[in-house]
Scaffold this motif. Structure first.
Motif, mmCIF file in Angstrom:
data_model
loop_
_atom_site.group_PDB
_atom_site.id
_atom_site.type_symbol
_atom_site.label_atom_id
_atom_site.label_comp_id
_atom_site.label_asym_id
_atom_site.label_seq_id
_atom_site.Cartn_x
_atom_site.Cartn_y
_atom_site.Cartn_z
ATOM 1 N N LEU A 1 14.700 16.006 -3.809
ATOM 2 C CA LEU A 1 13.747 16.256 -4.881
ATOM 3 C C LEU A 1 13.367 14.937 -5.537
ATOM 4 N N ILE A 2 12.059 14.705 -5.751
ATOM 5 C CA ILE A 2 11.604 13.494 -6.430
ATOM 6 C C ILE A 2 11.823 13.675 -7.927
ATOM 7 N N ARG A 3 12.711 12.866 -8.497
ATOM 8 C CA ARG A 3 12.999 12.923 -9.936
ATOM 9 C C ARG A 3 12.149 11.920 -10.704
ATOM 10 N N GLN A 4 12.011 10.703 -10.165
ATOM 11 C CA GLN A 4 11.222 9.660 -10.821
ATOM 12 C C GLN A 4 10.355 8.982 -9.782
ATOM 13 N N LEU A 5 9.180 8.567 -10.225
ATOM 14 C CA LEU A 5 8.225 7.914 -9.333
ATOM 15 C C LEU A 5 7.527 6.817 -10.118
ATOM 16 N N GLU A 6 7.522 5.611 -9.556
ATOM 17 C CA GLU A 6 6.910 4.490 -10.247
ATOM 18 C C GLU A 6 6.109 3.659 -9.254
ATOM 19 N N GLY A 7 4.850 3.412 -9.574
ATOM 20 C CA GLY A 7 3.994 2.584 -8.723
ATOM 21 C C GLY A 7 3.876 1.195 -9.303
ATOM 22 N N LYS A 8 4.036 0.181 -8.473
ATOM 23 C CA LYS A 8 3.907 -1.204 -8.932
ATOM 24 C C LYS A 8 2.781 -1.867 -8.166
ATOM 25 N N SER A 9 1.743 -2.255 -8.903
ATOM 26 C CA SER A 9 0.608 -2.940 -8.290
ATOM 27 C C SER A 9 0.933 -4.412 -8.130
ATOM 28 N N PRO A 10 0.457 -4.999 -7.041
ATOM 29 C CA PRO A 10 0.740 -6.417 -6.803
ATOM 30 C C PRO A 10 -0.067 -7.293 -7.760
ATOM 31 N N SER B 1 -0.820 -10.490 -6.811
ATOM 32 C CA SER B 1 -1.596 -11.431 -5.993
ATOM 33 C C SER B 1 -2.616 -10.670 -5.142
ATOM 34 N N ARG B 2 -3.640 -11.392 -4.721
ATOM 35 C CA ARG B 2 -4.660 -10.769 -3.875
ATOM 36 C C ARG B 2 -4.059 -10.458 -2.514
ATOM 37 N N GLY B 3 -4.481 -9.343 -1.967
ATOM 38 C CA GLY B 3 -4.001 -8.967 -0.643
ATOM 39 C C GLY B 3 -2.645 -8.290 -0.682
ATOM 40 N N GLY B 4 -2.093 -8.124 -1.867
ATOM 41 C CA GLY B 4 -0.799 -7.469 -1.996
ATOM 42 C C GLY B 4 -0.921 -5.966 -1.805
ATOM 43 N N VAL B 5 0.201 -5.326 -1.597
ATOM 44 C CA VAL B 5 0.234 -3.885 -1.355
ATOM 45 C C VAL B 5 0.966 -3.211 -2.513
ATOM 46 N N THR B 6 0.430 -2.076 -2.994
ATOM 47 C CA THR B 6 1.099 -1.331 -4.053
ATOM 48 C C THR B 6 2.399 -0.752 -3.510
ATOM 49 N N MET B 7 3.473 -0.954 -4.263
ATOM 50 C CA MET B 7 4.781 -0.433 -3.874
ATOM 51 C C MET B 7 5.126 0.759 -4.761
ATOM 52 N N TYR B 8 5.765 1.754 -4.165
ATOM 53 C CA TYR B 8 6.175 2.946 -4.898
ATOM 54 C C TYR B 8 7.690 3.047 -4.862
ATOM 55 N N LYS B 9 8.307 3.037 -6.051
ATOM 56 C CA LYS B 9 9.753 3.211 -6.149
ATOM 57 C C LYS B 9 10.006 4.669 -6.479
ATOM 58 N N LYS C 1 5.522 1.487 0.768
ATOM 59 C CA LYS C 1 4.173 0.956 0.614
ATOM 60 C C LYS C 1 3.251 2.173 0.519
ATOM 61 N N GLY C 2 2.083 1.996 -0.061
ATOM 62 C CA GLY C 2 1.161 3.102 -0.300
ATOM 63 C C GLY C 2 0.778 3.898 0.925
ATOM 64 N N ASP C 3 0.737 3.248 2.112
ATOM 65 C CA ASP C 3 0.323 3.973 3.318
ATOM 66 C C ASP C 3 1.504 4.411 4.190
ATOM 67 N N ASP C 4 2.749 4.233 3.708
ATOM 68 C CA ASP C 4 3.906 4.756 4.430
ATOM 69 C C ASP C 4 3.835 6.282 4.427
ATOM 70 N N VAL C 5 4.328 6.899 5.494
ATOM 71 C CA VAL C 5 4.265 8.350 5.616
ATOM 72 C C VAL C 5 5.644 8.952 5.368
ATOM 73 N N VAL C 6 5.686 10.014 4.546
ATOM 74 C CA VAL C 6 6.917 10.761 4.286
ATOM 75 C C VAL C 6 6.684 12.209 4.694
ATOM 76 N N ARG C 7 7.777 12.912 4.954
ATOM 77 C CA ARG C 7 7.667 14.296 5.427
ATOM 78 C C ARG C 7 8.036 15.271 4.310
ATOM 79 N N ILE C 8 7.128 16.193 4.024
ATOM 80 C CA ILE C 8 7.366 17.218 3.003
ATOM 81 C C ILE C 8 8.361 18.230 3.567
ATOM 82 N N ALA C 9 9.351 18.631 2.760
ATOM 83 C CA ALA C 9 10.330 19.628 3.200
ATOM 84 C C ALA C 9 9.674 21.007 3.225
#
Length: 187
Positions: free
Chosen positions: A20-29, A31-39, A56-64
């Motif tokens: 279960l996702i309890r907390q979700l935090e997005g961090k924008s880069p 620098s230019r060309g950086g990728v948004t990271m999701y913790k 990374k924003g385009d990583d794929v996860v599987r819904i249960a």
């Protein structure tokens, strides 16, 4: 599903185990060309252990593969809390440890709860954004109430203690945010 589409409360399949996702935090880069990271902070629904992952924003996860159904809080017996489906009146029990953060907001016959069910087993619950609770005890304001009233402590009918505006008194019903645990308004 892509990581940039994740939301709090979703259940993700990690190596065949629902989390279960309890907390979700997005961090924008910065620098230019950086990728948004999701913790993401997960709770393993089988063992109740915490798990932190970064995507990374385009990583794929599987819904249960789980079912969401509306339930009403019924009662507590020892360390098990029972919920009843509002659709077919099925009863589901869950160990108090699995939902310990939600227990202070559970009042008798509370509606609007979403149950997460997998293989006829209750894995977790999602509370409504706010719940109505009654102030059991709070000190009297001791003076005139003003629009800029200072907060004072109040104990609610479930034992939860929060800060409320000075003008409120015992016996009044208030709305409390289940996300922040703070006073929202009078009910």
């Amino acid at each position: 599903m892509k990581a940039n589409e994740l939301k709090r409360g979703m259940i993700i399949d990690i190596e065949g185990v629902p989390h279960l996702i309890r907390q979700l935090e997005g961090k924008s880069p910065s620098s230019r060309g950086g990728v948004t990271m999701y913790k993401v902070r997960y709770t393993n629904l089988a063992t109740q252990q915490k798990l932190d992952e970064a995507y990374k924003g385009d990583d794929v996860v599987r819904i249960a593969d789980c079912v969401r159904t509306n339930v009403q809080y019924s009662y507590r017996e020892d360390d098990t809390l029972y919920f009843m489906s509002t659709d077919d009146y099925s009863q589901y029990g869950i160990n108090a440890e699995q939902i310990e953060d939600d227990i202070p907001f559970l009042t008798d016959q509370l509606d609007g709860i979403t149950a997460l069910i997998m293989e006829e087993r209750l894995l977790g619950i999602e509370l409504p954004q706010s719940v109505v609770m009654e102030i059991v005890s709070t000190p009297s304001s001791g003076g005139s109430a003003s629009a800029t009233a200072r907060p004072k402590p109040a104990v609610l009918n479930t034992g939860l203690e929060i800060q409320v505006p000075e003008y409120l008194s015992s016996g009044e019903k208030i709305k409390v945010s289940t996300v922040t645990g703070k006073f929202v308004s009078r009910a």
